[in-house]
Design a protein around this motif. Structure first.
Motif, PDB file in Angstrom:
ATOM      1  N   TYR A 238       0.858  -1.225  -0.005  1.00 42.88           N
ATOM      2  CA  TYR A 238      -0.012   0.021   0.049  1.00 42.88           C
ATOM      3  C   TYR A 238       0.943   1.423  -0.109  1.00 42.88           C
ATOM      4  O   TYR A 238       2.131   1.299   0.609  1.00 42.88           O
ATOM      5  CB  TYR A 238      -1.010  -0.092   1.391  1.00 42.88           C
ATOM      6  N   LEU A 239       0.275   2.394  -0.446  1.00 40.64           N
ATOM      7  CA  LEU A 239       1.066   3.600  -0.477  1.00 40.64           C
ATOM      8  C   LEU A 239       0.062   4.464   0.116  1.00 40.64           C
ATOM      9  O   LEU A 239      -0.818   5.121  -0.324  1.00 40.64           O
ATOM     10  CB  LEU A 239       1.266   4.242  -2.349  1.00 40.64           C
ATOM     11  N   PRO A 240       0.597   4.913   1.321  1.00 43.11           N
ATOM     12  CA  PRO A 240      -0.304   5.834   2.192  1.00 43.11           C
ATOM     13  C   PRO A 240      -0.361   7.480   1.611  1.00 43.11           C
ATOM     14  O   PRO A 240       0.735   7.982   1.274  1.00 43.11           O
ATOM     15  CB  PRO A 240       0.475   5.756   3.498  1.00 43.11           C
ATOM     16  N   GLU A 341      13.153   4.769   0.204  1.00 46.57           N
ATOM     17  CA  GLU A 341      13.603   5.552  -0.744  1.00 46.57           C
ATOM     18  C   GLU A 341      12.689   6.733  -1.279  1.00 46.57           C
ATOM     19  O   GLU A 341      13.410   7.992  -1.854  1.00 46.57           O
ATOM     20  CB  GLU A 341      14.517   4.910  -1.494  1.00 46.57           C
ATOM     21  N   THR A 342      11.453   6.408  -1.357  1.00 43.82           N
ATOM     22  CA  THR A 342      10.668   7.639  -1.933  1.00 43.82           C
ATOM     23  C   THR A 342      10.015   8.411  -0.799  1.00 43.82           C
ATOM     24  O   THR A 342      10.134   9.769  -0.865  1.00 43.82           O
ATOM     25  CB  THR A 342       9.691   7.020  -2.514  1.00 43.82           C
ATOM     26  N   ARG A 346       9.064  10.257   5.634  1.00 47.56           N
ATOM     27  CA  ARG A 346       7.850  10.905   5.746  1.00 47.56           C
ATOM     28  C   ARG A 346       6.973   9.547   6.116  1.00 47.56           C
ATOM     29  O   ARG A 346       7.191   8.694   5.642  1.00 47.56           O
ATOM     30  CB  ARG A 346       7.524  11.558   4.413  1.00 47.56           C
ATOM     31  N   THR A 347       5.734  10.039   6.574  1.00 49.38           N
ATOM     32  CA  THR A 347       4.369   8.771   6.835  1.00 49.38           C
ATOM     33  C   THR A 347       3.641   8.630   5.571  1.00 49.38           C
ATOM     34  O   THR A 347       3.092   7.673   5.568  1.00 49.38           O
ATOM     35  CB  THR A 347       3.938   9.322   8.137  1.00 49.38           C
ATOM     36  N   ARG A 361       8.541   7.593 -11.156  1.00 54.71           N
ATOM     37  CA  ARG A 361      10.203   7.739 -11.359  1.00 54.71           C
ATOM     38  C   ARG A 361      11.068   7.022 -10.585  1.00 54.71           C
ATOM     39  O   ARG A 361      12.121   6.528 -11.265  1.00 54.71           O
ATOM     40  CB  ARG A 361      10.293   9.243 -10.558  1.00 54.71           C
ATOM     41  N   TRP A 362      10.708   6.613  -9.363  1.00 52.73           N
ATOM     42  CA  TRP A 362      11.788   5.628  -8.700  1.00 52.73           C
ATOM     43  C   TRP A 362      11.690   4.150  -9.318  1.00 52.73           C
ATOM     44  O   TRP A 362      12.768   3.725  -9.443  1.00 52.73           O
ATOM     45  CB  TRP A 362      11.282   5.411  -7.447  1.00 52.73           C
TER      46      TRP A 362
END
Length: 398
Positions: A238-240, A341-342, A346-347, A361-362
């Motif tokens: 998941y990407l918060p 790394e992205t 940060r949360t 991009r990553w």
């Protein structure tokens, strides 16, 4: 790839346009495409939007009175872009206020460099800047009111040992005669870093489903392969997002070169998410027949729809034991690296768009430029290029 899907082209253009200090050559290198290819995509996108101007255009010698003037302009532009990049790396940009900071940057330097030139460098419309400038008095008054309310919120927060979140603070304010919207309280608490105590919600991406199919573990925790395009692992993570929502990323990773051969991002965890990632890998590789794809026992991977897709592509499914993350450790490790790394401490990402572009991009840099310790500090694409020079084929084992 010789033929890039429309989604890749659209994301490539959006990535270039979202990074004011970036160059076409730099973004192209990140994505593994030529500068001319990216320039053509940008030109086509601008024509489709009805915009004019050549991508990447810089002031010409005749614009400023000769080569010496041009060099001075370019030097000043480079310094301005460096300053913009510094702002992008600062805490305010990370909170999602990038557009506001560009307006502030133009306002601060307008007397020296001119509004038109600065707006072009930071990528904003002059009309938008002047609209923002005219609204400054109203913003100042709103900021004053927000600060006053923030002081009241801090007082209530301290009274209750820092345990109250926005719902309870809103109720407390209303009881004290201050009629205020809960969303405004949430916004101010977020802006002034006032946080209540709460349990971290565990996000489950592996939702098992009893499908009746028995899929063997063909890897047995051996996450290696002698040649590319033979053994893959995949997972969902998941990407918060800052507003509490999530995007979901599905991956297909080659165990020989560690290349991210296919991936997909959506706002749901239906089978289409993992199916599109596998289709993307098939497009990248040209063929997957005979290759092994290893995953966990998530409902998406156990579904009939995914099994049919694997059969269609000639892919052999493999699954680890139920509830054992170690049986898919390579995919789990990839997910952890991506987030580390992205997000960089940060949360969450400010918006879903930020998340999509950062991951895009990553992921592209991961394949083309990021050095991998298991590959002798080479990028996956470089590793495969070297492999091809000593092997006649990249086809999977029969």
């Amino acid at each position: 790839m010789k033929n890039y899907p429309p989604e890749f082209k659209r994301d490539a253009v959006a990535l270039y346009e979202s990074r004011p200090g970036a160059t076409i050559a730099g973004v192209g290198a990140d994505l593994g495409i030529s500068s001319e290819t990216l320039r053509n995509w940008i030109r086509a996108a601008r024509q489709e939007r009805g915009e004019s101007g050549r991508p990447g255009r810089r002031p010409q010698a005749g614009d400023s009175g000769g080569e010496a003037s041009l060099e001075a302009v370019e030097a000043e532009n480079a310094a301005l872009r460096r300053r913009v990049r510094e702002l992008e790396e600062g805490p305010v940009f990370r909170r999602g206020d990038a557009l506001v900071n560009r307006f502030q940057f133009v306002a601060k330097h307008a007397a020296t460099f001119g509004v038109k030139r600065l707006c072009g460098i930071v990528g904003i419309a002059r009309s938008s800047f002047y609209h923002w400038l005219s609204a400054a008095p109203a913003r100042a008054e709103r900021q004053r009111r927000d600060e006053a309310l923030a002081e009241q919120i801090r007082a209530i927060h301290a009274e209750h040992d820092g345990t109250y979140g926005s719902p309870r603070i809103t109720a407390e304010l209303r009881e004290r005669g201050r009629l205020v919207n809960r969303k405004r309280v949430e916004r101010i608490m977020r802006a002034f870093a006032i946080v209540g105590v709460h349990l971290r919600k565990k996000i489950r991406t592996t939702l098992s489903e009893a499908s009746g199919r028995r899929v063997p573990d063909l890897l047995q925790r051996d996450f290696t392969a002698d040649v590319p395009n033979r053994r893959y692992v995949g997972d969902i993570t998941y990407l918060p997002i800052a507003d509490g929502t999530h995007l979901y990323l599905a991956t297909v990773i080659d165990l020989c070169s560690r290349k991210l051969a296919g991936w997909s991002i959506t706002d749901h965890m239906r089978t289409d998410l993992v199916a599109e990632a596998l289709r993307a890998a098939a497009r990248d590789r040209g063929r997957l027949d005979g290759a092994i794809f290893h995953s966990d026992h998530g409902a998406q991977y156990s579904s009939k729809q995914f099994a049919e897709l694997c059969s269609e592509l000639g892919v052999v499914q493999s699954m680890g034991a139920v509830g054992s993350s170690a049986d898919n450790a390579a995919a789990e490790s990839f997910n952890a690296t991506l987030k580390r790394e992205t997000l960089q401490g940060r949360t969450s990402w400010p918006t879903a768009r930020h998340a999509r572009l950062e991951v895009f991009r990553w992921a592209s840099r991961y394949n083309t430029r990021r050095r991998h310790s298991k590959l002798g500090q080479r990028a996956p694409q470089s590793y495969e290029t070297a492999f091809r020079s000593t092997s006649s084929t990249l086809a999977p084992a029969a």
